[in-house]
Motif scaffolding. Structure first.
Motif, PDB file in Angstrom:
ATOM      1  N   MET A 129       0.831  -1.201   0.000  1.00 58.38           N
ATOM      2  CA  MET A 129       0.000   0.000   0.000  1.00 58.38           C
ATOM      3  C   MET A 129       0.872   1.259   0.000  1.00 58.38           C
ATOM      4  SD  MET A 129      -3.487   0.759   1.962  1.00 58.38           S
ATOM      5  CE  MET A 129      -3.049   0.392   3.639  1.00 58.38           C
ATOM      6  N   ALA A 130       1.880   1.222   0.867  1.00 57.43           N
ATOM      7  CA  ALA A 130       2.736   2.408   0.949  1.00 57.43           C
ATOM      8  C   ALA A 130       3.475   2.622  -0.362  1.00 57.43           C
ATOM      9  CB  ALA A 130       3.740   2.252   2.088  1.00 57.43           C
ATOM     10  N   LEU A 131       3.945   1.521  -0.947  1.00 60.96           N
ATOM     11  CA  LEU A 131       4.695   1.626  -2.195  1.00 60.96           C
ATOM     12  C   LEU A 131       3.807   2.186  -3.300  1.00 60.96           C
ATOM     13  CD1 LEU A 131       7.409   1.008  -3.583  1.00 60.96           C
ATOM     14  CD2 LEU A 131       6.420  -1.193  -4.283  1.00 60.96           C
ATOM     15  N   GLY A 132       2.553   1.674  -3.352  1.00 60.80           N
ATOM     16  CA  GLY A 132       1.613   2.167  -4.371  1.00 60.80           C
ATOM     17  C   GLY A 132       1.387   3.660  -4.224  1.00 60.80           C
ATOM     18  N   ALA A 133       1.216   4.102  -2.965  1.00 61.79           N
ATOM     19  CA  ALA A 133       0.968   5.531  -2.738  1.00 61.79           C
ATOM     20  C   ALA A 133       2.169   6.352  -3.183  1.00 61.79           C
ATOM     21  CB  ALA A 133       0.686   5.766  -1.248  1.00 61.79           C
ATOM     22  N   VAL A 134       3.383   5.854  -2.860  1.00 62.99           N
ATOM     23  CA  VAL A 134       4.582   6.599  -3.265  1.00 62.99           C
ATOM     24  C   VAL A 134       4.667   6.692  -4.783  1.00 62.99           C
ATOM     25  CG1 VAL A 134       7.101   6.497  -3.332  1.00 62.99           C
ATOM     26  CG2 VAL A 134       5.893   6.090  -1.169  1.00 62.99           C
ATOM     27  N   LEU A 135       4.366   5.565  -5.465  1.00 61.88           N
ATOM     28  CA  LEU A 135       4.420   5.570  -6.926  1.00 61.88           C
ATOM     29  C   LEU A 135       3.403   6.556  -7.505  1.00 61.88           C
ATOM     30  CD1 LEU A 135       4.898   1.791  -7.846  1.00 61.88           C
ATOM     31  CD2 LEU A 135       6.517   3.686  -8.149  1.00 61.88           C
ATOM     32  N   LEU A 136       2.186   6.527  -6.925  1.00 57.95           N
ATOM     33  CA  LEU A 136       1.142   7.416  -7.441  1.00 57.95           C
ATOM     34  C   LEU A 136       1.532   8.879  -7.253  1.00 57.95           C
ATOM     35  CD1 LEU A 136      -1.651   8.110  -8.519  1.00 57.95           C
ATOM     36  CD2 LEU A 136      -2.574   7.710  -6.238  1.00 57.95           C
ATOM     37  N   ILE A 137       2.043   9.180  -6.062  1.00 60.44           N
ATOM     38  CA  ILE A 137       2.437  10.563  -5.781  1.00 60.44           C
ATOM     39  C   ILE A 137       3.559  10.992  -6.719  1.00 60.44           C
ATOM     40  CG2 ILE A 137       3.568  12.029  -4.059  1.00 60.44           C
ATOM     41  CD1 ILE A 137       1.910  10.423  -1.942  1.00 60.44           C
ATOM     42  N   GLY A 138       4.502  10.090  -6.927  1.00 66.42           N
ATOM     43  CA  GLY A 138       5.606  10.401  -7.842  1.00 66.42           C
ATOM     44  C   GLY A 138       5.094  10.632  -9.253  1.00 66.42           C
ATOM     45  N   ALA A 139       4.168   9.775  -9.698  1.00 66.28           N
ATOM     46  CA  ALA A 139       3.638   9.907 -11.052  1.00 66.28           C
ATOM     47  C   ALA A 139       2.873  11.222 -11.210  1.00 66.28           C
ATOM     48  CB  ALA A 139       2.729   8.724 -11.368  1.00 66.28           C
ATOM     49  N   ALA A 140       2.090  11.563 -10.176  1.00 60.61           N
ATOM     50  CA  ALA A 140       1.299  12.799 -10.258  1.00 60.61           C
ATOM     51  C   ALA A 140       2.211  14.013 -10.378  1.00 60.61           C
ATOM     52  CB  ALA A 140       0.398  12.919  -9.033  1.00 60.61           C
ATOM     53  N   LEU A 141       3.259  14.032  -9.543  1.00 63.77           N
ATOM     54  CA  LEU A 141       4.182  15.169  -9.578  1.00 63.77           C
ATOM     55  C   LEU A 141       4.942  15.217 -10.902  1.00 63.77           C
ATOM     56  CD1 LEU A 141       5.562  15.102  -5.942  1.00 63.77           C
ATOM     57  CD2 LEU A 141       4.345  16.990  -7.023  1.00 63.77           C
ATOM     58  N   TRP A 142       5.324  14.044 -11.400  1.00 67.00           N
ATOM     59  CA  TRP A 142       6.081  14.008 -12.651  1.00 67.00           C
ATOM     60  C   TRP A 142       5.218  14.518 -13.810  1.00 67.00           C
ATOM     61  CZ3 TRP A 142       5.748  11.278 -17.323  1.00 67.00           C
ATOM     62  CH2 TRP A 142       6.875  11.413 -18.149  1.00 67.00           C
ATOM     63  N   GLN A 143       3.965  14.053 -13.825  1.00 68.78           N
ATOM     64  CA  GLN A 143       3.077  14.483 -14.906  1.00 68.78           C
ATOM     65  C   GLN A 143       2.836  15.988 -14.860  1.00 68.78           C
ATOM     66  OE1 GLN A 143      -0.435  11.937 -14.854  1.00 68.78           O
ATOM     67  NE2 GLN A 143      -0.343  11.923 -17.087  1.00 68.78           N
TER      68      GLN A 143
END
Lengths: 376, 194
Positions: B1-15
């Motif tokens: 769960m934590a990893l998914g959240a980190v990935l999502l946050i990273g993707a959102a910021l990158w986009q």
């Protein structure tokens, strides 16, 4: 989102009308206050279904608007007349179209045929058209001994009671009640001889070929005749100053980053995006020429607050403005433009309006905004 | 769960950081926009931290640090926009902005301020007031921020924004249930006298 009302929506091509649509249009053209239930009964549809259809007809423009049909005599404008005007060339067209702003002028049409322009005027008394005529003669393109300025008063039957003055034109049975007059209009309009008059400096002209020859008359006598005989098919009466347009209200946030007195420019920056629209008067929808409109936005070339993002232009003779600017891009969450009509930087006479239209899509390369101004 | 959240946050910021809109914005406006994205992302992280999804126990220190970061992001967001277009921000703060998301942004701002003030003063507050108040402010903050973000045509990618807007409230509900905050709303049971 009432703030976006000033933006002309993209309208899908009008779908073909079916029989029910045509029936509804006929019924509404007769009486726009009919209930949806009554309309539904006529076309075998439920009131909600009729409502949907009427909404669609409005949306597609089949119903352009709903207005009150005023009675000329009842509002103190008993004299209806049609004025044919010959112009020297196209040059006078714009000036003439601006005459729609005259309170007496109900409609101005450019037409093909004998006359270049056909005006429908509705006046208070016989003196009023005289003044109007003087203003017509003052317009460039009409004046001068060679221009064939030849207003013709064309009499038509109407509900107005006759006066004793009228003897020159053929007397017309002028029905007094609206019901009878309505029946008359459906029948052929009795054709009355055109009377020819001469302006102050115009050579005399033969009478209109279709009419029988009339004795030459002075303008005043013709006008007196008009007052007597003319008047008015009451169908679709739109006395000037009666057709009211809702004034454009200032939108919230419209004045943000406004720069008073931004210069009039050919183009803002590199261009590529067009902002256009009309400026009209609220009382009668007359186009307002020469009005100064400032446009600014966050574009590909600068922020809203930057001076280079601002520019102004003026409306042409038809009340139309059009200015090229860089592509508007979404800023502060919406792709939007800003427009201002500032009374302080214009001839005045109308109230200041600030608009902030939101573009339907950020990919649009045009923005259309109409102003309807209220006299100050 | 934590990893998914980190990935999502990273993707959102990158986009958001590679949005074509950024080409036409000043650096400060770009920073203000990204601060807003970061704030939304932190609203997903915060309940996960305090709910114990990342660490075996509720990560209170991390939650507090992320809260400070969130406050900084909110401040940068508002300040950056203020400099970019002062009248627009004034309109938003006075609840007279023409944009439908403006009012939600103002609500979220004041909810964030309230939540942060409660957090700073928590040792001086009755425990129950502190907990219930902080969670209530956080709830308003999350809902208002999601509405604010969703209505904006900005730099965020549609998919990452939609995911954050769904997952942040979901995580908040989850954390409140997990921590049993709702129980504090009930009347305390009277201790029986022997």
């Amino acid at each position: 989102m009432s703030e976006t009302n000033g933006v002309r929506r993209k309208v899908a091509p009008a779908p073909a009308l079916d029989d029910r649509d045509r029936t509804l249009l006929a019924l509404l053209a007769e009486d726009a206050t009919r209930s949806y239930a009554a309309l539904g009964a006529a076309v075998a549809l439920s009131p909600p279904a009729v409502h949907e259809r009427v909404k669609r007809l409005r949306r597609t423009g089949a119903i352009a608007g709903t207005v009150a049909r005023l009675d000329g005599p009842a509002i103190g404008r008993p004299l209806l007349a049609f004025v044919h005007v010959d112009t020297a060339g196209w040059g006078a067209k714009g000036a003439f179209l601006s005459m729609e702003g005259e309170p007496d002028v109900e409609e101005v049409h450019t037409v093909a045929g004998d006359a270049c322009i056909l005006m429908k005027v509705r006046c208070r008394d016989a003196q009023a058209p005289e003044d109007l005529l003087a203003r017509i003669h003052a317009i460039e393109g009409i004046r001068g001994p060679t221009s064939r300025s030849r207003p013709i008063w064309n009499a038509a039957p109407g509900p107005c009671p006759r006066t004793e003055a009228g003897t020159a034109a053929q007397p017309v049975d002028a029905p007094r009640s609206r019901t009878t007059s309505r029946h008359r209009e459906r029948g052929p309009m009795p054709y009355l001889p055109d009377a020819t008059i001469s302006g102050p400096s115009t050579p005399s002209h033969p009478a209109h070929p279709k009419g029988h020859a009339m004795p030459r008359q002075t303008r005043r006598s013709i006008l007196a005749t008009g007052a007597a005989a003319v008047l008015a098919a009451p169908m679709l009466i739109r006395p000037a100053a009666a057709q009211t347009l809702a004034p454009t209200p200032t939108m919230r946030g419209g004045a943000n980053n406004y720069r008073p007195g931004a210069p009039i420019v050919e183009r803002i920056g590199g261009g590529g995006f067009w902002t256009s629209g009309t400026v009209r008067r609220a009382s009668d929808g007359a186009p307002l020429p020469g009005r100064r409109i400032q446009v600014w936005a966050h574009t590909t070339e600068g922020h809203e607050r930057d001076a280079r993002s601002h520019g102004a232009t003026r409306t042409d003779a038809d009340g139309v403005f059009r200015i090229e600017m860089p592509q508007i891009v979404p800023a502060f969450g919406q792709p939007h433009g800003h427009l201002a009509y500032d009374a302080d930087y214009d001839d005045g006479g109308f109230r200041t309006v600030f608009l902030r239209p939101v573009m339907p899509s950020a990919a649009d390369t045009t923005l259309r905004v109409d102003f309807v101004l209220v006299p100050a | 769960m934590a990893l998914g959240a980190v990935l999502l946050i990273g993707a959102a910021l990158w986009q958001a950081g590679t949005s074509p809109l950024l080409a036409w914005r000043d650096p400060l406006y770009v920073a203000a926009g990204l601060a807003g994205v970061a704030g939304l992302a932190l609203l997903l992280a915060q309940p996960l931290l305090i709910g114990g999804a990342v660490t075996p126990r509720p990560a209170r220190r991390l939650h507090a640090m992320a809260g400070a970061a969130l406050a900084a992001a909110v401040a940068l967001h508002v300040a950056g926009l203020w400099v970019t277009s002062p009248p627009d921000v004034v309109d938003v703060l006075l609840f007279r902005s023409p944009t439908p998301f403006g009012a939600w942004g103002a609500v979220a701002l004041w909810a964030a301020v309230a939540a942060a003030l409660l957090a700073l003063a928590r040792h001086r507050l009755p425990p129950r007031l502190w907990r219930v108040g902080h969670v209530a402010c956080a709830g308003v903050l999350v809902v208002a921020t999601v509405l604010h973000a969703w209505l904006i045509q900005g730099t965020m990618g549609t998919a990452s924004k939609a995911l954050l807007c769904v997952l942040a409230p979901a995580a908040t509900v989850w954390a409140v249930r997990r921590r049993g905050t709702w129980r504090l709303l009930m009347r305390p049971r009277r201790s029986r006298t022997p």
